[in-house]
Design a protein around this motif. Sequence first.
Motif, PDB file in Angstrom:
ATOM      1  N   TYR A   1      55.681  33.956 -95.863  1.00 45.09           N
ATOM      2  CA  TYR A   1      56.974  34.246 -95.270  1.00 45.09           C
ATOM      3  C   TYR A   1      57.392  33.112 -94.339  1.00 45.09           C
ATOM      4  N   MET A   2      58.693  32.806 -94.340  1.00 47.34           N
ATOM      5  CA  MET A   2      59.254  31.779 -93.467  1.00 47.34           C
ATOM      6  C   MET A   2      60.625  32.221 -92.989  1.00 47.34           C
ATOM      7  N   LYS A  12      51.143  34.056 -93.633  1.00 48.07           N
ATOM      8  CA  LYS A  12      50.473  34.506 -94.855  1.00 48.07           C
ATOM      9  C   LYS A  12      50.023  35.950 -94.658  1.00 48.07           C
ATOM     10  N   THR A  13      50.296  36.794 -95.661  1.00 54.78           N
ATOM     11  CA  THR A  13      49.917  38.199 -95.564  1.00 54.78           C
ATOM     12  C   THR A  13      49.608  38.755 -96.949  1.00 54.78           C
ATOM     13  N   PRO A  25      51.838  33.918 -87.573  1.00 51.81           N
ATOM     14  CA  PRO A  25      52.424  32.701 -88.150  1.00 51.81           C
ATOM     15  C   PRO A  25      51.603  31.467 -87.806  1.00 51.81           C
ATOM     16  N   THR A  26      51.606  30.507 -88.703  1.00 59.09           N
ATOM     17  CA  THR A  26      50.940  29.229 -88.495  1.00 59.09           C
ATOM     18  C   THR A  26      51.986  28.120 -88.494  1.00 59.09           C
ATOM     19  N   VAL A  27      52.068  27.352 -87.428  1.00 60.75           N
ATOM     20  CA  VAL A  27      52.997  26.230 -87.380  1.00 60.75           C
ATOM     21  C   VAL A  27      52.447  25.122 -88.265  1.00 60.75           C
ATOM     22  N   PRO A  74      49.085  26.272 -99.050  1.00 60.69           N
ATOM     23  CA  PRO A  74      50.103  25.622 -98.211  1.00 60.69           C
ATOM     24  C   PRO A  74      49.771  25.590 -96.723  1.00 60.69           C
ATOM     25  N   LEU A  75      48.813  26.398 -96.289  1.00 58.12           N
ATOM     26  CA  LEU A  75      48.392  26.344 -94.893  1.00 58.12           C
ATOM     27  C   LEU A  75      47.344  25.267 -94.653  1.00 58.12           C
ATOM     28  N   ASP A  76      46.849  24.672 -95.734  1.00 55.67           N
ATOM     29  CA  ASP A  76      45.868  23.591 -95.636  1.00 55.67           C
ATOM     30  C   ASP A  76      46.561  22.245 -95.850  1.00 55.67           C
TER      31      ASP A  76
END
Length: 368
Positions: free
Chosen positions: A77-78, A89-90, A101-103, A156-158
């Motif tokens: 989600y964004m 991410k969920t 949330p992760t920046v 995408p978080l990596d």
Amino acid sequence: MKRDYRTLIIQAIKHNYWVRLLLLLAPVIIILSCTKKSAQNVVQPPDPPKKETTFKNPLLGSGADPWVIKSGNSFYYMSTGVSKISITKTPAISELAKANPTVVWTPPASGPNSKNIWAPELHYLQGKWYMYYTAGASSDLATQRCFVLENSAAEPLDGSWTDKGKLSDPDGDFFAIDGTVLEYKDKLYFIWSGQISGSDITQRIYIAEMLNPWTLKTHKVQLSLPQYDWEKNGSAVNEGPEILKNAAGRVFLVYSGSSCHTDNYGLGMLSLKENGDPLNPADWTKSAVPVFSKSIENNVFGPGHNGFFKSKDGKEDWIIYHANAQSGLGCGGARSPRIQKFTWNTDGTPNFGVPVSTTQSLTKPSGE
């Protein structure tokens, strides 16, 4: 030798040696007593908590221009972050509030993409993640343009996000926001909202074919401009274009019309004819009325800037959008992200229904 306790009992009765019998039977009596006591002391586990099957909107207290993409068993989600881009991410989009949330990107201190970070969208194209977003060079919104970031990591978080620059038509590089991508017949198309000149104040929907996920191949083509009264509340606006495809592959472009400062901000739709050319405006048909708009009865005002996603098991179609819970709240932080399931009409067009009330319990997306 194995003892026959029945025989011992008979002999004890005959010879009256009870003491000896009790000594022989004592181990058996103790074992039976302990077994019974242990059984009485066993604590039964509590019943598992009942799993929630419903949820209520909004998903979060605030979040303009929401976007969701499903990859594997996760949702990403964004929303507009103004000074940063974050990804949440969920495993269950209905439980978005439980995730953190992760920046993933912060803008440079200065430059063309340093201010007013709006409407980020995450897409997986040609084996990599791409993030399309709007940004500007200053507080002057006339500098707003579309930009793209690239990440080659599987998750995408990596990894890291590489700035691939601005996406624009060099012959018409004016105000441009809300970029998205259409994948159609092995080609990529970039679609956005923009203006035709530096002095124009009408927001239109443009499209161009892409050479790759960060470069335009053709000049822009105008697909839509505000022409109906419902698109001109506050100001003449067509923005927030999003692509939706039905099960047969038919393409729809859903956009937001009217100024987001008004309660009448809502969704319109263009339909591409079967096997049509996305770059040919004549191949698109525009609905004369909004396909999703405010509901005074349900206290939903200014519903718009949406996205689409499948349920976790892929069986249901859902829309995500932002809206205000009261009249007159405009284009600020009160806009909150909401989701609801939609269906399809017999002619293959989507039926989004009416924006639901925040007091209404909704069944969670299937698979959650």
